[in-house]
Design a protein around this motif. Sequence first.
Motif, PDB file in Angstrom:
ATOM      1  N   ASP A   1       0.803  -1.221   0.000  1.00 56.30           N
ATOM      2  CA  ASP A   1       0.000   0.000   0.000  1.00 56.30           C
ATOM      3  C   ASP A   1       0.839   1.275   0.000  1.00 56.30           C
ATOM      4  O   ASP A   1       0.302   2.366   0.159  1.00 56.30           O
ATOM      5  CB  ASP A   1      -0.947   0.012   1.198  1.00 56.30           C
ATOM      6  CG  ASP A   1      -0.226  -0.058   2.540  1.00 56.30           C
ATOM      7  OD1 ASP A   1       1.023  -0.080   2.536  1.00 56.30           O
ATOM      8  OD2 ASP A   1      -0.910  -0.098   3.583  1.00 56.30           O
ATOM      9  N   ALA A   2       2.151   1.141  -0.203  1.00 63.32           N
ATOM     10  CA  ALA A   2       3.089   2.270  -0.288  1.00 63.32           C
ATOM     11  C   ALA A   2       3.241   3.019   1.036  1.00 63.32           C
ATOM     12  O   ALA A   2       3.823   4.095   1.079  1.00 63.32           O
ATOM     13  CB  ALA A   2       2.689   3.243  -1.398  1.00 63.32           C
ATOM     14  N   GLN A   3       2.746   2.441   2.135  1.00 67.22           N
ATOM     15  CA  GLN A   3       2.833   3.116   3.434  1.00 67.22           C
ATOM     16  C   GLN A   3       4.275   3.138   3.940  1.00 67.22           C
ATOM     17  O   GLN A   3       4.947   2.111   3.998  1.00 67.22           O
ATOM     18  CB  GLN A   3       1.944   2.428   4.473  1.00 67.22           C
ATOM     19  CG  GLN A   3       1.981   3.118   5.824  1.00 67.22           C
ATOM     20  CD  GLN A   3       1.047   2.500   6.855  1.00 67.22           C
ATOM     21  OE1 GLN A   3       1.140   2.798   8.047  1.00 67.22           O
ATOM     22  NE2 GLN A   3       0.126   1.660   6.412  1.00 67.22           N
ATOM     23  N   VAL A   4       4.726   4.338   4.330  1.00 67.55           N
ATOM     24  CA  VAL A   4       6.032   4.486   4.953  1.00 67.55           C
ATOM     25  C   VAL A   4       5.925   3.989   6.395  1.00 67.55           C
ATOM     26  O   VAL A   4       5.082   4.459   7.164  1.00 67.55           O
ATOM     27  CB  VAL A   4       6.491   5.951   4.915  1.00 67.55           C
ATOM     28  CG1 VAL A   4       7.762   6.148   5.734  1.00 67.55           C
ATOM     29  CG2 VAL A   4       6.717   6.391   3.467  1.00 67.55           C
ATOM     30  N   THR A   5       6.790   3.037   6.754  1.00 69.80           N
ATOM     31  CA  THR A   5       6.705   2.412   8.077  1.00 69.80           C
ATOM     32  C   THR A   5       7.946   2.657   8.926  1.00 69.80           C
ATOM     33  O   THR A   5       8.024   2.166  10.053  1.00 69.80           O
ATOM     34  CB  THR A   5       6.483   0.892   7.937  1.00 69.80           C
ATOM     35  OG1 THR A   5       7.583   0.326   7.206  1.00 69.80           O
ATOM     36  CG2 THR A   5       5.181   0.588   7.211  1.00 69.80           C
ATOM     37  N   THR A   6       8.908   3.411   8.404  1.00 72.21           N
ATOM     38  CA  THR A   6      10.133   3.683   9.149  1.00 72.21           C
ATOM     39  C   THR A   6      10.329   5.192   9.293  1.00 72.21           C
ATOM     40  O   THR A   6       9.823   5.976   8.491  1.00 72.21           O
ATOM     41  CB  THR A   6      11.360   3.077   8.450  1.00 72.21           C
ATOM     42  OG1 THR A   6      11.475   3.646   7.133  1.00 72.21           O
ATOM     43  CG2 THR A   6      11.238   1.570   8.338  1.00 72.21           C
ATOM     44  N   GLY A   7      11.071   5.586  10.307  1.00 67.82           N
ATOM     45  CA  GLY A   7      11.404   6.986  10.483  1.00 67.82           C
ATOM     46  C   GLY A   7      10.340   7.764  11.231  1.00 67.82           C
ATOM     47  O   GLY A   7       9.265   7.255  11.566  1.00 67.82           O
TER      48      GLY A   7
ATOM     49  N   PHE B   1       8.239   9.991  10.377  1.00 69.81           N
ATOM     50  CA  PHE B   1       7.003  10.380   9.704  1.00 69.81           C
ATOM     51  C   PHE B   1       6.135   9.176   9.342  1.00 69.81           C
ATOM     52  O   PHE B   1       5.169   9.298   8.587  1.00 69.81           O
ATOM     53  CB  PHE B   1       7.330  11.215   8.458  1.00 69.81           C
ATOM     54  CG  PHE B   1       8.218  12.391   8.776  1.00 69.81           C
ATOM     55  CD1 PHE B   1       7.725  13.461   9.499  1.00 69.81           C
ATOM     56  CD2 PHE B   1       9.559  12.401   8.408  1.00 69.81           C
ATOM     57  CE1 PHE B   1       8.547  14.537   9.835  1.00 69.81           C
ATOM     58  CE2 PHE B   1      10.381  13.462   8.729  1.00 69.81           C
ATOM     59  CZ  PHE B   1       9.881  14.532   9.451  1.00 69.81           C
ATOM     60  N   ALA B   2       6.472   8.027   9.917  1.00 69.00           N
ATOM     61  CA  ALA B   2       5.630   6.841   9.754  1.00 69.00           C
ATOM     62  C   ALA B   2       4.323   7.028  10.522  1.00 69.00           C
ATOM     63  O   ALA B   2       4.303   7.600  11.620  1.00 69.00           O
ATOM     64  CB  ALA B   2       6.365   5.606  10.257  1.00 69.00           C
ATOM     65  N   TYR B   3       3.248   6.543   9.962  1.00 68.92           N
ATOM     66  CA  TYR B   3       1.930   6.680  10.588  1.00 68.92           C
ATOM     67  C   TYR B   3       1.904   6.061  11.990  1.00 68.92           C
ATOM     68  O   TYR B   3       1.252   6.590  12.903  1.00 68.92           O
ATOM     69  CB  TYR B   3       0.872   6.029   9.700  1.00 68.92           C
ATOM     70  CG  TYR B   3      -0.527   6.092  10.247  1.00 68.92           C
ATOM     71  CD1 TYR B   3      -1.242   7.281  10.243  1.00 68.92           C
ATOM     72  CD2 TYR B   3      -1.140   4.958  10.779  1.00 68.92           C
ATOM     73  CE1 TYR B   3      -2.537   7.348  10.745  1.00 68.92           C
ATOM     74  CE2 TYR B   3      -2.430   5.014  11.282  1.00 68.92           C
ATOM     75  CZ  TYR B   3      -3.122   6.213  11.268  1.00 68.92           C
ATOM     76  OH  TYR B   3      -4.402   6.267  11.757  1.00 68.92           O
ATOM     77  N   SER B   4       2.651   4.983  12.159  1.00 68.27           N
ATOM     78  CA  SER B   4       2.636   4.254  13.427  1.00 68.27           C
ATOM     79  C   SER B   4       3.190   5.061  14.594  1.00 68.27           C
ATOM     80  O   SER B   4       2.937   4.728  15.756  1.00 68.27           O
ATOM     81  CB  SER B   4       3.439   2.956  13.294  1.00 68.27           C
ATOM     82  OG  SER B   4       4.782   3.247  12.936  1.00 68.27           O
TER      83      SER B   4
ATOM     84  N   PHE C   1      -2.017   7.929   5.758  1.00 70.96           N
ATOM     85  CA  PHE C   1      -0.613   7.660   6.048  1.00 70.96           C
ATOM     86  C   PHE C   1       0.270   8.137   4.898  1.00 70.96           C
ATOM     87  O   PHE C   1      -0.169   8.219   3.747  1.00 70.96           O
ATOM     88  CB  PHE C   1      -0.384   6.160   6.302  1.00 70.96           C
ATOM     89  CG  PHE C   1      -0.966   5.246   5.249  1.00 70.96           C
ATOM     90  CD1 PHE C   1      -0.302   4.995   4.052  1.00 70.96           C
ATOM     91  CD2 PHE C   1      -2.196   4.634   5.466  1.00 70.96           C
ATOM     92  CE1 PHE C   1      -0.835   4.147   3.092  1.00 70.96           C
ATOM     93  CE2 PHE C   1      -2.748   3.789   4.501  1.00 70.96           C
ATOM     94  CZ  PHE C   1      -2.060   3.549   3.312  1.00 70.96           C
ATOM     95  N   LEU C   2       1.508   8.467   5.238  1.00 75.02           N
ATOM     96  CA  LEU C   2       2.484   8.884   4.238  1.00 75.02           C
ATOM     97  C   LEU C   2       2.793   7.727   3.304  1.00 75.02           C
ATOM     98  O   LEU C   2       3.009   6.598   3.739  1.00 75.02           O
ATOM     99  CB  LEU C   2       3.766   9.350   4.938  1.00 75.02           C
ATOM    100  CG  LEU C   2       4.916   9.815   4.035  1.00 75.02           C
ATOM    101  CD1 LEU C   2       4.498  10.997   3.174  1.00 75.02           C
ATOM    102  CD2 LEU C   2       6.136  10.178   4.885  1.00 75.02           C
ATOM    103  N   GLN C   3       2.808   8.036   1.999  1.00 75.32           N
ATOM    104  CA  GLN C   3       3.062   7.017   0.978  1.00 75.32           C
ATOM    105  C   GLN C   3       4.277   7.395   0.134  1.00 75.32           C
ATOM    106  O   GLN C   3       4.476   8.570  -0.183  1.00 75.32           O
ATOM    107  CB  GLN C   3       1.853   6.886   0.043  1.00 75.32           C
ATOM    108  CG  GLN C   3       0.547   6.569   0.728  1.00 75.32           C
ATOM    109  CD  GLN C   3      -0.634   6.991  -0.132  1.00 75.32           C
ATOM    110  OE1 GLN C   3      -0.724   6.621  -1.300  1.00 75.32           O
ATOM    111  NE2 GLN C   3      -1.536   7.778   0.444  1.00 75.32           N
TER     112      GLN C   3
END
Length: 273
Positions: A112-118, A120-123, A138-140
């Motif tokens: 889904d192109a979701q940024v999961t690190t750093g 600015f990750a949604y998590s 979420f950021l993509q």
Amino acid sequence: MAVRKNQANLTATEKRNFVNAVLELKRTGVYDGFVRTHNEFIMSDTDNGDRVGHRSPSFLPWHRRFLIQFEQELQKIDSSVTLPYWDWTVDRTANASIFGADFMGGNGRSRDAQVTTGPFAYSTGKWTINVSVDNRNFLQREIGAAGTLPTRAQVDAVLAMPVYDTAPWNSASEGSFRNYLEGWRGAGRVHNNVHVWMGGQMATGVSPNDPVFWLHHAHIDKLWSDWQRMHPQSAYLPAAGTANVVDLNDTMRPWNNVTPAQMLDHTSYYTYA
């Protein structure tokens, strides 16, 4: 005097201070105002109608003013912060330092192109996309899935162009430094291709949702500054009396108190290292 540095040369403290200031602007809602402004202008700027921020001579002074305003907001939070720039002619992969977990974070995941690190990750709970084109919060990013990063040779060819802009003062302008740097013409499609290469929100009108936007545009601004030094006799064009575009001494929306002429010299605000 503020000094904008290559992001590759930032210290760990400088990275942390920049990220923290960006996150604070996001928390207060100030950040999303910049996203809305950019989207409003990119949607309204057309080749055959009124155009201010894109497809027009004022692309460069408009974004210079936009970046100064953003930098000033960051400095209200931390006076030590300046905008870094990303030289994508050198740092050209998803593994470059700019995409480290301590700075901009990495590529989006495949499904889904979701940024999961750093940061600015949604998590993290600190970076929810509120100004969206697809209702995903979420950021993509889809780094490298489309487009190519301009090379140094392609950039140098654009910097060698001696005329700032040409009629019809839009994305069809030939022999126009502005248009070739903006990326509507030329082998490198310079500015535009970086947005495409990043993918995700960077490939849309809400591109400032990705903080990489600011580092990319700081580099575009630096290239304009380089061109100005290389061509000191080359003036901003058009000078006056041109329909649908911002002439040298016309005011630019949304500020309505600044002209391209006032943005030609950035050294009272910042310099580049």
